[in-house]
Design a protein around this motif. Structure first.
Motif, PDB file in Angstrom:
ATOM      1  N   PRO A  86      10.169   9.662  22.860  1.00  0.00           N
ATOM      2  CA  PRO A  86       8.922   9.507  21.139  1.00  0.00           C
ATOM      3  C   PRO A  86       8.086   8.641  21.676  1.00  0.00           C
ATOM      4  CG  PRO A  86      11.101  10.696  20.271  1.00  0.00           C
ATOM      5  CD  PRO A  86      11.507  10.512  21.984  1.00  0.00           C
ATOM      6  N   ASP A  89       8.615   9.559  12.139  1.00  0.00           N
ATOM      7  CA  ASP A  89       7.848  10.055  13.415  1.00  0.00           C
ATOM      8  C   ASP A  89       8.064  10.807  14.610  1.00  0.00           C
ATOM      9  OD1 ASP A  89       6.341   7.186  12.261  1.00  0.00           O
ATOM     10  OD2 ASP A  89       5.394   8.700  11.325  1.00  0.00           O
ATOM     11  N   ASN A  90       9.451  10.473  14.947  1.00  0.00           N
ATOM     12  CA  ASN A  90      10.177  11.664  16.174  1.00  0.00           C
ATOM     13  C   ASN A  90      10.436  12.871  15.759  1.00  0.00           C
ATOM     14  OD1 ASN A  90       9.875   8.584  16.825  1.00  0.00           O
ATOM     15  ND2 ASN A  90      12.058   8.159  17.576  1.00  0.00           N
ATOM     16  N   PRO A  91      10.316  13.056  16.203  1.00  0.00           N
ATOM     17  CA  PRO A  91      10.090  15.416  16.673  1.00  0.00           C
ATOM     18  C   PRO A  91      11.621  15.006  16.381  1.00  0.00           C
ATOM     19  CG  PRO A  91       9.322  14.492  18.583  1.00  0.00           C
ATOM     20  CD  PRO A  91       8.716  13.526  18.016  1.00  0.00           C
ATOM     21  N   PHE A  92      12.695  14.461  17.197  1.00  0.00           N
ATOM     22  CA  PHE A  92      14.200  14.638  16.557  1.00  0.00           C
ATOM     23  C   PHE A  92      13.956  13.016  17.060  1.00  0.00           C
ATOM     24  CE2 PHE A  92      14.304  13.392  21.437  1.00  0.00           C
ATOM     25  CZ  PHE A  92      13.614  13.883  22.150  1.00  0.00           C
TER      26      PHE A  92
END
Ligand code: ING
Length: 310
Positions: free
Chosen positions: A203, A139-142
């Motif tokens: 995040p 779910d984290n963008p990075f």
């Protein structure tokens, strides 16, 4: 009496995933030459300064992961940096991903070295406080996979006599822990060098994003003042492989004042003539030997390990 050491904070803009170490070293050599033109004795490069900050993405294959690490320092691609620094008579700090074989096993650390004006290594440190996680977080963008790719640093915070004073190193997240400064200060540190790769978004805690720059400065300004030391903190900055990272490379006096700070998110050099005797004035103000009453702090203050959660 003054003990001036002129220091350059050599902030790095983004490094592309496919950018060669030689190309990055060439960028750093340009900064060394500019620092020489401005009379620097010492140049500070960031954390993991030779490559993109690869803990920001998932790497499954061991050989692919190992390719992000340096097996020797200097190695063939970093030797030109050592040679040019020695030619110019400038010492430097360099953060890098260290791969070594110790005790018959492969070890990986988030490391940094301090190199003298003669090109010889003076100090070596391995990041103690590793943020991030081991597992992939979809779910984290990075990602921040430092706990997966690095071991916790296995050496104490250390200081070395260099550049006319006493110098210590922290790496990135170490700067957020008050112990990092106090342990160096108790070992006489007058100057602390810090490289960092700090995203402007967390995040797991997005509500903290608005405070990223404030907290980055807060921990170092208080660390400098409470421990009577200069701090030179240098970013890998800008949008690197889709991750937006802060700049704000800073030179901070023992008073806690930021005396120089970068204004861009690219390769940028800031320079300041740091009087190490300013540290002495604040050491006298705090008088650690007399005024710290550790015998009155109670057992918690002397425990080496953190207190286990209730
Ligand atoms: N990066 C970040 C840092 O400590 C972080 C991770 C950011 C932790 C903000 C907590 C809050 O600046 C690295 N590489 O340690």
């Amino acid at each position: 009496m003054s003990r001036i050491v002129t220091i350059g904070a050599a902030q790095s803009g983004p490094i592309l995933r496919e950018e060669s170490r030689s190309a990055v070293v060439e960028r750093q050599i340009q900064q060394l030459r500019e620092a020489h033109r401005q009379g620097c004795d010492l140049v500070v490069f960031p954390e993991v300064a030779l490559t993109a900050f690869f803990p920001h993405w998932w790497i499954e294959d061991e050989a692919e992961l190992d390719a992000w690490f340096e097996r020797e320092m200097p190695g063939p691609e970093t030797q030109p940096l050592f040679d040019e620094a020695a030619r110019l008579g400038i010492g430097f700090h360099l953060g890098y991903a260290e791969l070594t074989f110790e005790g018959g096993k492969k070890r990986r650390f988030n490391s940094a070295i301090l190199v003298g004006k003669d090109g010889q290594k003076i100090g070596h440190f391995r990041k103690i406080h590793l943020p991030g996680h081991v597992e992939y977080r979809p779910d984290n963008p990075f990602q921040n996979l430092e706990k997966r790719y690095f071991e916790f640093g296995d050496r104490p915070f250390e200081t070395w006599r260099a550049f006319g004073g006493v110098v210590g190193i922290q790496i990135c997240n170490d700067r957020r822990w008050s112990e990092s400064y106090r342990l160096l200060a108790l070992k006489g540190a007058e100057l602390v060098l810090i490289g960092y790769n700090t995203p402007d978004h967390i995040p797991e805690h997005p509500h903290m994003d608005r405070l990223t720059n404030f907290q980055h400065q807060l921990c170092m300004q208080s660390g400098a003042y409470q421990n009577a030391c200069w701090i030179v903190a240098v970013a890998k900055a800008g949008i690197e492989e889709g991750v937006s990272m802060i700049g704000l490379s800073s030179i901070i006096a023992p008073s806690g004042e930021i005396v120089a700070q970068t204004k861009t998110l690219g390769d940028e050099l800031i320079v300041h003539a740091c009087d190490l005797d300013d540290s002495k004035a604040y050491q006298e103000l705090f008088e650690f030997g007399t005024n710290r009453r550790i015998q009155h702090y109670g057992p918690i203050a002397t425990q080496a390990a953190a207190v286990p959660p209730p």
